[in-house]
Design a protein around this motif. Structure first.
Motif, PDB file in Angstrom:
ATOM      1  N   MET A 185       0.830  -1.211   0.000  1.00 24.77           N
ATOM      2  CA  MET A 185       0.000   0.000   0.000  1.00 24.77           C
ATOM      3  C   MET A 185       0.859   1.254   0.000  1.00 24.77           C
ATOM      4  N   PHE A 186       1.879   1.278   0.868  1.00 22.56           N
ATOM      5  CA  PHE A 186       2.736   2.454   0.957  1.00 22.56           C
ATOM      6  C   PHE A 186       3.514   2.683  -0.337  1.00 22.56           C
ATOM      7  N   VAL A 187       4.097   1.631  -0.862  1.00 32.05           N
ATOM      8  CA  VAL A 187       4.987   1.778  -2.012  1.00 32.05           C
ATOM      9  C   VAL A 187       4.217   1.963  -3.312  1.00 32.05           C
ATOM     10  N   TYR A 188       3.218   1.101  -3.564  1.00 36.37           N
ATOM     11  CA  TYR A 188       2.548   1.115  -4.845  1.00 36.37           C
ATOM     12  C   TYR A 188       1.375   2.090  -4.917  1.00 36.37           C
ATOM     13  N   ILE A 189       0.696   2.307  -3.786  1.00 34.52           N
ATOM     14  CA  ILE A 189      -0.489   3.183  -3.793  1.00 34.52           C
ATOM     15  C   ILE A 189      -0.141   4.614  -3.393  1.00 34.52           C
ATOM     16  N   LEU A 190       0.636   4.757  -2.287  1.00 31.69           N
ATOM     17  CA  LEU A 190       0.949   6.101  -1.791  1.00 31.69           C
ATOM     18  C   LEU A 190       2.245   6.661  -2.366  1.00 31.69           C
ATOM     19  N   GLY A 191       3.120   5.793  -2.889  1.00 31.01           N
ATOM     20  CA  GLY A 191       4.372   6.264  -3.471  1.00 31.01           C
ATOM     21  C   GLY A 191       5.433   6.607  -2.446  1.00 31.01           C
ATOM     22  N   VAL A 192       5.366   5.961  -1.268  1.00 31.56           N
ATOM     23  CA  VAL A 192       6.355   6.184  -0.217  1.00 31.56           C
ATOM     24  C   VAL A 192       7.581   5.323  -0.515  1.00 31.56           C
ATOM     25  N   SER A 193       8.772   5.838  -0.242  1.00 30.38           N
ATOM     26  CA  SER A 193       9.986   5.053  -0.471  1.00 30.38           C
ATOM     27  C   SER A 193      10.010   3.849   0.462  1.00 30.38           C
ATOM     28  N   SER A 194      10.664   2.781   0.028  1.00 32.39           N
ATOM     29  CA  SER A 194      10.775   1.593   0.869  1.00 32.39           C
ATOM     30  C   SER A 194      11.560   1.900   2.146  1.00 32.39           C
ATOM     31  N   PHE A 195      12.477   2.861   2.093  1.00 25.45           N
ATOM     32  CA  PHE A 195      13.264   3.270   3.265  1.00 25.45           C
ATOM     33  C   PHE A 195      12.347   3.786   4.371  1.00 25.45           C
ATOM     34  N   THR A 196      11.430   4.680   4.016  1.00 30.39           N
ATOM     35  CA  THR A 196      10.487   5.232   4.994  1.00 30.39           C
ATOM     36  C   THR A 196       9.431   4.209   5.380  1.00 30.39           C
ATOM     37  N   THR A 197       9.038   3.378   4.424  1.00 29.58           N
ATOM     38  CA  THR A 197       8.001   2.385   4.675  1.00 29.58           C
ATOM     39  C   THR A 197       8.408   1.400   5.758  1.00 29.58           C
ATOM     40  N   VAL A 198       9.669   0.968   5.762  1.00 31.46           N
ATOM     41  CA  VAL A 198      10.138  -0.021   6.733  1.00 31.46           C
ATOM     42  C   VAL A 198       9.913   0.473   8.158  1.00 31.46           C
ATOM     43  N   GLY A 199      10.355   1.686   8.456  1.00 31.48           N
ATOM     44  CA  GLY A 199      10.210   2.211   9.807  1.00 31.48           C
ATOM     45  C   GLY A 199       8.763   2.376  10.211  1.00 31.48           C
ATOM     46  N   THR A 200       7.937   2.900   9.307  1.00 38.22           N
ATOM     47  CA  THR A 200       6.528   3.110   9.612  1.00 38.22           C
ATOM     48  C   THR A 200       5.804   1.781   9.781  1.00 38.22           C
ATOM     49  N   ASP A 201       6.182   0.796   8.985  1.00 41.18           N
ATOM     50  CA  ASP A 201       5.571  -0.528   9.062  1.00 41.18           C
ATOM     51  C   ASP A 201       5.807  -1.164  10.428  1.00 41.18           C
ATOM     52  N   ILE A 202       7.053  -1.118  10.903  1.00 39.75           N
ATOM     53  CA  ILE A 202       7.372  -1.694  12.209  1.00 39.75           C
ATOM     54  C   ILE A 202       6.602  -0.974  13.309  1.00 39.75           C
ATOM     55  N   LEU A 203       6.522   0.356  13.216  1.00 41.16           N
ATOM     56  CA  LEU A 203       5.820   1.146  14.220  1.00 41.16           C
ATOM     57  C   LEU A 203       4.341   0.783  14.261  1.00 41.16           C
ATOM     58  N   GLN A 204       3.714   0.660  13.085  1.00 47.41           N
ATOM     59  CA  GLN A 204       2.282   0.378  13.057  1.00 47.41           C
ATOM     60  C   GLN A 204       1.969  -1.033  13.543  1.00 47.41           C
ATOM     61  N   ILE A 205       2.872  -1.986  13.306  1.00 45.00           N
ATOM     62  CA  ILE A 205       2.635  -3.359  13.767  1.00 45.00           C
ATOM     63  C   ILE A 205       2.450  -3.378  15.279  1.00 45.00           C
ATOM     64  N   ILE A 206       3.325  -2.673  15.988  1.00 41.85           N
ATOM     65  CA  ILE A 206       3.262  -2.654  17.452  1.00 41.85           C
ATOM     66  C   ILE A 206       1.963  -2.025  17.930  1.00 41.85           C
ATOM     67  N   PHE A 207       1.640  -0.835  17.393  1.00 38.82           N
ATOM     68  CA  PHE A 207       0.455  -0.125  17.866  1.00 38.82           C
ATOM     69  C   PHE A 207      -0.837  -0.778  17.384  1.00 38.82           C
ATOM     70  N   THR A 208      -0.851  -1.251  16.153  1.00 38.53           N
ATOM     71  CA  THR A 208      -2.059  -1.899  15.629  1.00 38.53           C
ATOM     72  C   THR A 208      -2.361  -3.183  16.390  1.00 38.53           C
ATOM     73  N   ALA A 209      -1.347  -4.028  16.571  1.00 38.13           N
ATOM     74  CA  ALA A 209      -1.546  -5.293  17.294  1.00 38.13           C
ATOM     75  C   ALA A 209      -1.937  -5.025  18.739  1.00 38.13           C
ATOM     76  N   GLY A 210      -1.279  -4.056  19.375  1.00 36.67           N
ATOM     77  CA  GLY A 210      -1.592  -3.741  20.769  1.00 36.67           C
ATOM     78  C   GLY A 210      -2.997  -3.210  20.922  1.00 36.67           C
ATOM     79  N   PHE A 211      -3.376  -2.248  20.089  1.00 39.14           N
ATOM     80  CA  PHE A 211      -4.705  -1.655  20.185  1.00 39.14           C
ATOM     81  C   PHE A 211      -5.789  -2.679  19.866  1.00 39.14           C
ATOM     82  N   ALA A 212      -5.556  -3.497  18.845  1.00 42.20           N
ATOM     83  CA  ALA A 212      -6.554  -4.510  18.465  1.00 42.20           C
ATOM     84  C   ALA A 212      -6.719  -5.557  19.555  1.00 42.20           C
ATOM     85  N   SER A 213      -5.602  -6.053  20.096  1.00 40.76           N
ATOM     86  CA  SER A 213      -5.688  -7.125  21.092  1.00 40.76           C
ATOM     87  C   SER A 213      -6.369  -6.659  22.369  1.00 40.76           C
TER      88      SER A 213
END
Length: 436
Positions: free
Chosen positions: A290-318
């Protein structure tokens, strides 16, 4: 047809790249826990209640109440101490896949728990909590923060939290209507996803094997990852749209940075949160494409944001969608955590003595095993819902085939990895000593 194939292949490569980065975070997090006596002591204390529950259920305490194993069960149906042991093995298998293959092994956890007799909604909630528990015990997200666009992350997480509410409410609503329908729904989602991932992973493996170049596996993986520029026609169109507020990102890579409406970022976050809450995974597999192909975010920025969202998304959902409603079984989560910590370490060491092409092959096989497991479970669920006529005997046979295929393949993979690990232990020790 060619355009559709290209789109599907791009989606697969994006999901694979996301799984690789999540596996890297999972490994770093696990190593942080294993290298800290304090964290290991905390984990030991958390295991005490889990062990007490298993011991008490092992004793002859009479029939369990309806709430534990019946139509409105809020714990794994027909829970036995053996299921706790199975949860450790499931965590071990997921850890081996993550450590050895270098791609997330979380895809097999929910199907494996359901095969062990755990209701689908409990498997989802428990898997999310397992991810969150590992994150808060040994998170290494601080190492990735330099890659995160704060505005991008905030907009994404706002959407992600909204998506989590939607996915969690849908899962609970379906369960309240009928627990069998809930299992059917979750199984169908996994059949579609694992069927797509597994088929493309198998095609990649067969191409590599046909080429006969074991070393090309890593080169092929590098080529298959999304480009760092993230330039697609859709991304360019979205970035040219002006809907306030606008977010600027990738300033370090593009003069003046790129700009995109926060609304589009939040919508992508909502989709990721929705999928994560339904499937019991961190959602990272969807974030990357989604970040790379839809939003056009670089893979460099995507990696950091992806890791951050995993923690908060999983925590909030659980917590917000499963824990407060009783849809998490902490004993199983602790068992999976213990197993995955061991599996990741063994798997990561084994990669030093195993050719890359075999790793790709086992990744495809593991994904397809999960696909077949849920596929063979569908007729029985459809029969219970009276959608199709099917005998109880045939249902049992199909479920048995699905479970046997799944656990035999995963078990064979585990035995193979441990055999490689133990047979090469002296060489691995020498390498570790030389590094230190």
């Amino acid at each position: 047809m060619k355009g559709k194939t290209s789109w599907a292949r791009k989606l697969y490569h994006g999901m694979y790249a996301a799984a690789e980065h999540q596996a890297r975070w999972d490994y770093e997090t696990s190593m942080t826990i294993l290298r800290s006596r304090k964290r290991l002591c905390i984990l030991g204390l958390l295991l005490i209640p889990a062990l007490l529950v298993s011991v008490s259920l092992a004793a002859d305490i009479g029939p369990l109440p309806e709430i534990v194993g019946g139509h409105k069960a809020y714990a794994p149906a027909y829970y036995t101490p053996s299921i706790f042991a199975v949860s450790i093995l499931i965590g071990l298998a997921a850890g081996l896949i993550t450590g050895c293959i270098g791609a997330g092994g979380g895809f097999i956890i929910t199907p494996a728990l359901m095969s062990a007799g755990v209701k689908g909604i409990l498997a989802v909630g428990t898997d999310l909590f397992h991810i969150f528990a590992k994150a808060i015990m040994g998170t290494t997200v601080h190492k990735k923060l330099g890659n995160v666009s704060v505005k991008l992350a905030l907009a994404f997480l706002i959407g992600s939290f909204a998506g989590v509410f939607g996915g969690g409410i849908l899962n609970r609503l379906i369960y309240e209507i009928n627990p069998v329908l809930s299992d059917l729904f979750i199984s169908i989602v996994y059949v579609v996803l694992l069927g797509f991932l597994g088929s493309y992973a198998l095609l990649d493996f067969l191409k590599l094997r046909k080429a006969g170049d074991a070393d090309s596996a890593s080169a092929h993986a590098g080529k298959s990852k999304p480009s760092s520029t993230g330039s697609t026609a859709l991304a360019a169109k979205l970035q040219s749209t002006h809907i306030p507020p606008m977010i600027t990102f990738d300033e370090d890579l593009v003069p003046g940075g790129k700009r995109i409406p926060a609304l589009f970022v939040a919508i992508c976050g909502g989709a990721v949160g929705f999928l994560a809450a339904i499937m019991g995974v961190g959602g990272g597999f969807a974030t990357f494409p989604m970040f790379v192909y839809i939003l056009g975010v670089s893979s460099f920025t995507t990696v950091g944001t992806d890791i951050l969202q995993i923690i908060f998304t999983a925590g909030f959902a659980s917590i917000s969608q499963y824990a407060i409603y009783g849809f998490i079984f902490y004993t199983l989560a602790m068992g999976m955590l213990i197993g995955s910590l061991l599996g990741i370490q063994v798997g990561a060491l084994t990669t030093k003595v195993v050719k890359g092409i075999y790793i790709r092959g086992f990744y495809a096989t593991a994904i397809l095993a999960g696909f077949l497991n849920r596929l063979f479970a569908l007729p029985g669920k459809l029969g219970e819902m009276e959608v199709i006529p099917i005998s109880h005997g045939l249902t049992q046979i199909l479920n048995g085939i699905g479970n046997i295929v799944f656990f035999v393949i995963i078990g064979f993979f585990g035995v193979w990895v441990f055999t490689k690990f133990l047979s090469n232990l002296p060489a691995l020790r020498e390498e570790t000593t030389a590094r230190s």
